[in-house]
Design a protein around this motif. Sequence first.
Motif, PDB file in Angstrom:
ATOM      1  N   ILE A 223      16.185 -42.806  22.560  1.00  0.00           N
ATOM      2  CA  ILE A 223      17.129 -43.733  23.189  1.00  0.00           C
ATOM      3  C   ILE A 223      18.382 -43.007  23.652  1.00  0.00           C
ATOM      4  O   ILE A 223      18.876 -43.229  24.774  1.00  0.00           O
ATOM      5  CB  ILE A 223      17.483 -44.880  22.223  1.00  0.00           C
ATOM      6  N   GLU A 224      18.910 -42.116  22.831  1.00  0.00           N
ATOM      7  CA  GLU A 224      20.139 -41.416  23.206  1.00  0.00           C
ATOM      8  C   GLU A 224      19.947 -40.579  24.465  1.00  0.00           C
ATOM      9  O   GLU A 224      20.817 -40.544  25.344  1.00  0.00           O
ATOM     10  CB  GLU A 224      20.611 -40.526  22.049  1.00  0.00           C
ATOM     11  N   GLN A 225      18.809 -39.894  24.574  1.00  0.00           N
ATOM     12  CA  GLN A 225      18.586 -39.021  25.721  1.00  0.00           C
ATOM     13  C   GLN A 225      18.343 -39.808  27.009  1.00  0.00           C
ATOM     14  O   GLN A 225      18.720 -39.357  28.090  1.00  0.00           O
ATOM     15  CB  GLN A 225      17.404 -38.084  25.447  1.00  0.00           C
ATOM     16  N   ASN A 226      17.740 -40.968  26.900  1.00  0.00           N
ATOM     17  CA  ASN A 226      17.453 -41.759  28.098  1.00  0.00           C
ATOM     18  C   ASN A 226      18.579 -42.723  28.468  1.00  0.00           C
ATOM     19  O   ASN A 226      18.832 -42.955  29.651  1.00  0.00           O
ATOM     20  CB  ASN A 226      16.149 -42.531  27.920  1.00  0.00           C
ATOM     21  N   PHE A 227      19.242 -43.277  27.478  1.00  0.00           N
ATOM     22  CA  PHE A 227      20.268 -44.281  27.730  1.00  0.00           C
ATOM     23  C   PHE A 227      21.679 -43.708  27.743  1.00  0.00           C
ATOM     24  O   PHE A 227      22.632 -44.404  28.085  1.00  0.00           O
ATOM     25  CB  PHE A 227      20.188 -45.388  26.670  1.00  0.00           C
ATOM     26  N   ASP A 228      21.813 -42.428  27.349  1.00  0.00           N
ATOM     27  CA  ASP A 228      23.126 -41.781  27.292  1.00  0.00           C
ATOM     28  C   ASP A 228      24.103 -42.588  26.431  1.00  0.00           C
ATOM     29  O   ASP A 228      25.190 -42.996  26.854  1.00  0.00           O
ATOM     30  CB  ASP A 228      23.703 -41.595  28.696  1.00  0.00           C
ATOM     31  N   ILE A 229      23.696 -42.838  25.197  1.00  0.00           N
ATOM     32  CA  ILE A 229      24.488 -43.620  24.260  1.00  0.00           C
ATOM     33  C   ILE A 229      24.415 -42.970  22.885  1.00  0.00           C
ATOM     34  O   ILE A 229      23.367 -42.428  22.501  1.00  0.00           O
ATOM     35  CB  ILE A 229      23.972 -45.080  24.209  1.00  0.00           C
ATOM     36  N   ASN A 230      25.514 -42.990  22.139  1.00  0.00           N
ATOM     37  CA  ASN A 230      25.538 -42.437  20.782  1.00  0.00           C
ATOM     38  C   ASN A 230      25.230 -43.541  19.777  1.00  0.00           C
ATOM     39  O   ASN A 230      25.862 -44.602  19.803  1.00  0.00           O
ATOM     40  CB  ASN A 230      26.906 -41.831  20.468  1.00  0.00           C
ATOM     41  N   LEU A 231      24.268 -43.282  18.906  1.00  0.00           N
ATOM     42  CA  LEU A 231      23.898 -44.242  17.865  1.00  0.00           C
ATOM     43  C   LEU A 231      24.404 -43.721  16.523  1.00  0.00           C
ATOM     44  O   LEU A 231      24.052 -42.620  16.112  1.00  0.00           O
ATOM     45  CB  LEU A 231      22.380 -44.432  17.839  1.00  0.00           C
ATOM     46  N   ASN A 232      25.242 -44.512  15.861  1.00  0.00           N
ATOM     47  CA  ASN A 232      25.912 -44.052  14.639  1.00  0.00           C
ATOM     48  C   ASN A 232      25.156 -44.382  13.359  1.00  0.00           C
ATOM     49  O   ASN A 232      25.226 -43.627  12.384  1.00  0.00           O
ATOM     50  CB  ASN A 232      27.306 -44.666  14.565  1.00  0.00           C
ATOM     51  N   TYR A 233      24.441 -45.496  13.341  1.00  0.00           N
ATOM     52  CA  TYR A 233      23.729 -45.929  12.140  1.00  0.00           C
ATOM     53  C   TYR A 233      22.397 -46.554  12.538  1.00  0.00           C
ATOM     54  O   TYR A 233      22.155 -46.852  13.705  1.00  0.00           O
ATOM     55  CB  TYR A 233      24.548 -46.966  11.349  1.00  0.00           C
ATOM     56  N   TYR A 234      21.558 -46.777  11.536  1.00  0.00           N
ATOM     57  CA  TYR A 234      20.287 -47.446  11.795  1.00  0.00           C
ATOM     58  C   TYR A 234      19.995 -48.475  10.718  1.00  0.00           C
ATOM     59  O   TYR A 234      20.509 -48.415   9.597  1.00  0.00           O
ATOM     60  CB  TYR A 234      19.129 -46.441  11.874  1.00  0.00           C
ATOM     61  N   ALA A 235      19.140 -49.423  11.070  1.00  0.00           N
ATOM     62  CA  ALA A 235      18.604 -50.388  10.104  1.00  0.00           C
ATOM     63  C   ALA A 235      17.162 -50.667  10.503  1.00  0.00           C
ATOM     64  O   ALA A 235      16.896 -51.057  11.642  1.00  0.00           O
ATOM     65  CB  ALA A 235      19.413 -51.673  10.105  1.00  0.00           C
ATOM     66  N   LEU A 236      16.243 -50.414   9.587  1.00  0.00           N
ATOM     67  CA  LEU A 236      14.825 -50.708   9.793  1.00  0.00           C
ATOM     68  C   LEU A 236      14.510 -51.984   9.031  1.00  0.00           C
ATOM     69  O   LEU A 236      14.709 -52.059   7.813  1.00  0.00           O
ATOM     70  CB  LEU A 236      13.951 -49.555   9.307  1.00  0.00           C
ATOM     71  N   VAL A 237      14.007 -52.982   9.738  1.00  0.00           N
ATOM     72  CA  VAL A 237      13.864 -54.321   9.162  1.00  0.00           C
ATOM     73  C   VAL A 237      12.422 -54.792   9.281  1.00  0.00           C
ATOM     74  O   VAL A 237      11.823 -54.720  10.364  1.00  0.00           O
ATOM     75  CB  VAL A 237      14.792 -55.321   9.886  1.00  0.00           C
TER      76      VAL A 237
END
Length: 534
Positions: A223-237
Amino acid sequence: MSAKKSNISQIPLPKVGQPLPAYAPAASAQSNGGLSTAGRRPISATLDDDIVEDTPTKQRNFGRRRKQEQAEQPDKKRRLIPRFITWRKGILAILILILAIGGWLGFKFVYNASKTFHGGLFSVLSSAKLKGEDVGRVNILVAGNSADDVGHNGGKLTDSIMVVSLDTKNKSAYLMSVPRDLYVDIPGNGHAKINEAYVDGENDKFSEDGYFPGGMGLLQQTIEQNFDINLNYYALVNYTALRDLVNAVGGVDYTVKSVDKRGLYDPSIDYTTNGPLVKLTNGVHTLTGQQALNLARARGDAYGSYGFPAADFDRTNNQRQELLALKSKATTTGVLTNPAKISNIFDAIGSNVKTDLSLGEVRRAYEIGKDVSNVQSIGLNNVRGKNLLTSYATPLGQSALIPAAGLDDFSDIQAAIKQLTSTNPITREGATVVVLNATDVSGVAAKASATLKAKGIAVGATGDAAVAQVTSTIVDLSDGKMTATSALLQTLYGKSVVKTSAYSSIYYDADFIVLVGTDHSTTPTTSTNGQTKN
């Protein structure tokens, strides 16, 4: 003594049968050895007062009251002691109940927190600064799968992918869904649908600096490489989390706004009831956990469905709306003050959610999030009325989605995200402006276009006006909604603003049309053929 007796004997006595009230000895004073009957009260007077005439009245009454109180004190003590014991037992029982509830909730919190959150349990005592808070934007990658559904084919595929973006300075947020069928280049694995990235990362035991571990890390990198956005955390639900959380808060109110007047209907089987997966009329419904889960899964692709014209896009939109409804219900007083509901919430999170957030970071996110009132729900098929995706057939014949700009061209999507996250009001409005040269001078429209682009405004087209004019004119096709852009255009090209013109139907996709007149033409160069050039 004999004299006294003789004197008393001379006092007239009542006759036999005479009523006492009728008896009254003569009031005249008699000389009976110094004993006078003058002013004597009737025999019917109080006996004690007649016998002891030389004792003061107050002293005699006090003596009687004191004896009476002494006689009553043992009875009062006997009554007060049982009452005190009963009251103390009641208070003790309440305290024990409170401690028991608090202890049970504390156990639930510690047990579930240890399964879900990173860091020490005592970190919840103080908030911790969030990653990204320094730049005013915290992004959380949320992915949902059906790994908990035993026997479900492809249960580990993340069929729900969402970015939760929190503006920590302006107290706003947006939820953006990433369609599961988006065809992307997954690093190290080639092109595939994006819902496969998590599974690939888990199989490859993905581990690279700067990324989450395992499958969530590879999904983050994709996602970061395609959307050019930084993701700080994750949640797997797990999907079960939605069902359990909705049940924990006692159901959520959801408003169905289907384009079909009948509402929503997906005849796929709900195996818990053997009824249709979804059947809801338009209007407000209080959904149970199972109903919420069914709605989050429904795409309306079964024969006989209605109310799902956009299929999977409708599904992801319903998911975002359900999350907002759940947030609204979970923060109500009726939930926050109910120990049973809080306990159930702890259970739902502890059993179904994995995240890299610490308890201190969760507390900080809550402190910021509780003041957020403006939450946008974003789907890539409708970003400010524009569809940024298009259908695509993969080399293996699968139906998929790619950016509307073309395979692997995410430029429009990246621009849309920058617009959503910008603190510049003009950039956030994202207006499209058409510039027309309304002079006989060459290069006016091109120069104006460069000026606008430098200020962050998207120029949709440039051209020549049919007729030259002296005064520049701004055509506002945004219905006055893009105030920041309008103000800037007026600063640059004057205050002549109209709502429609002959060019409105030609450039109907534009938000503004600027007709640059000679009053804003600075290059006095006329084309050699006499025609205006933009």
